[in-house]
Design a protein around this motif. Structure first.
Motif, PDB file in Angstrom:
ATOM      1  N   ILE A  77       0.799  21.578 -43.004  1.00 41.16           N
ATOM      2  CA  ILE A  77       1.836  20.569 -42.705  1.00 41.16           C
ATOM      3  C   ILE A  77       3.349  21.045 -42.766  1.00 41.16           C
ATOM      4  O   ILE A  77       3.800  21.883 -43.953  1.00 41.16           O
TER       5      ILE A  77
ATOM      6  N   TYR B 158       7.418  16.334 -42.180  1.00 43.49           N
ATOM      7  CA  TYR B 158       6.837  15.061 -42.498  1.00 43.49           C
ATOM      8  C   TYR B 158       8.212  14.057 -42.253  1.00 43.49           C
ATOM      9  O   TYR B 158       9.317  14.608 -42.764  1.00 43.49           O
TER      10      TYR B 158
ATOM     11  N   VAL C 194       3.592  13.630 -38.917  1.00 41.64           N
ATOM     12  CA  VAL C 194       3.693  14.973 -39.462  1.00 41.64           C
ATOM     13  C   VAL C 194       3.633  15.928 -38.308  1.00 41.64           C
ATOM     14  O   VAL C 194       2.932  15.681 -37.469  1.00 41.64           O
TER      15      VAL C 194
ATOM     16  N   PHE D 256       0.169  14.398 -47.352  1.00 34.65           N
ATOM     17  CA  PHE D 256       0.703  14.937 -46.098  1.00 34.65           C
ATOM     18  C   PHE D 256       2.172  15.507 -46.442  1.00 34.65           C
ATOM     19  O   PHE D 256       3.060  15.507 -45.550  1.00 34.65           O
TER      20      PHE D 256
END
Length: 320
Positions: A88, A91, A107, A135
């Motif tokens: 990731i 975000y 994301v 996340f």
């Protein structure tokens, strides 16, 4: 963007359905004699049935058949998908839904595609367990790639759930029922009002039975061909999730003269070598915001991705 699509959808739908009937009722005098021969009138009747039949089938396909196909495609990916580990890199919280204690988030993910080329892609979804902070930037999650590159979706989260929104299904059923009732009522009302024992010989091309159907098809094509292309570039997504990367030399950069929402389309002429060493010269077109025109590269090299089976098809994955 969503509000504008809904607004223009309602606006165009008004001109497809009630507006032709209103204009006809105000401007046309009620004819008590046949307007066409028997053969011509049945030709118009058959034409109108083809139009409305296409419209009804189109919406049934879009609202139900396509949805069930997508659900089956996700089930297939869950069973046969190619696993990848995604990092990731971005975000963004879009909305918090307090009733369900759920976040709508976007994301940015980085992971190898089907050709093991590392790509970046943004996705939006509901996080049902925001307290777990799965996340956050820097975390890693599992994704599954769709091995059938011609089929959407191209990837899913490994723990993605498949289901239907009951309220959404009810709305879709209600819309299809309304559409069928409307079309049936259109034929019944005007036949009872204008037939005068002459059958369908009151039909003309500008009659609401036909003209509103023609306008509805135009409405369908506008959303299918124009708005669909603006919201999703399927060809580029296929290259992103299955293509290979390469460094391309910029031969020339120019404006095509086409604009979308006052944003110009830029044409790149590029040369590059594929992974086999074969050189290709191709053209890539992209809509660019006027605010970003100064950042568009005019010379030198640029990173591209290309279709291994058709190297003439390329895309520039990095935005500008």
């Amino acid at each position: 963007m969503k509000f504008m699509i809904i607004f223009w959808g309602i606006f165009l739908f008004f001109f497809c359905v009630p507006f032709p009937i209103f204009i006809y009722m105000v401007s046309e005098e009620l004819a008590t004699e046949p307007r066409n021969s028997l053969a011509v009138s049945y030709g118009y009747l058959g034409f109108s049935l083809l139009i409305w039949g296409y419209v009804i089938i189109f919406f049934i396909n879009k609202l139900f058949i396509t949805t069930f196909k997508e659900k089956n495609a996700i089930r297939s990916i869950v069973q046969n998908g190619i696993p990848r580990e995604a990092k990731i890199i971005d975000y963004k919280l879009l909305k918090y839904i307090p009733k369900k204690n759920m976040n709508l988030i976007q994301v940015g993910l980085s992971f190898p595609n089907l050709s093991n080329t590392v790509i970046e892609h943004k996705m939006m979804f509901h996080d049902s367990k925001p307290h777990e902070k799965r996340f956050d930037v820097g975390n890693k999650i599992k994704v599954l790639l769709n091995p059938k590159i011609s089929q959407e979706p191209y990837f899913i989260l490994s723990d993605q759930k498949v289901g239907f929104n009951s309220f959404g299904i009810i709305l879709r059923v209600a819309f299809i029922v309304f559409l069928i009732v409307y079309v049936t009522g259109l034929y019944y009302y005007f036949y009872m009002r204008e037939s005068f024992d002459f059958g369908w010989r009151f039909l003309t091309f500008m009659h609401p039975i036909i003209f509103s159907g023609v306008m509805t098809i135009i409405y369908v094509l506008v959303f299918q061909l124009i708005f669909g292309r603006l919201l999703k570039n399927t060809k580029e997504e296929r290259i992103l999730f299955s293509g290979r990367n390469a460094e391309a030399h910029i031969i020339s950069v120019s404006e095509t003269g086409l604009t979308v929402n006052d944003q110009p389309q830029i044409m790149f002429q590029l040369s590059f070598k594929d992974f086999r060493g074969t050189e290709h010269i191709t053209v890539y077109k992209k809509i660019v915001s006027r605010l970003n025109l100064s950042s568009v590269p005019k010379k030198g090299t640029v990173q591209i991705m290309y279709d291994e089976n058709d190297p003439k098809k390329v895309m520039i994955p990095r935005g500008f």
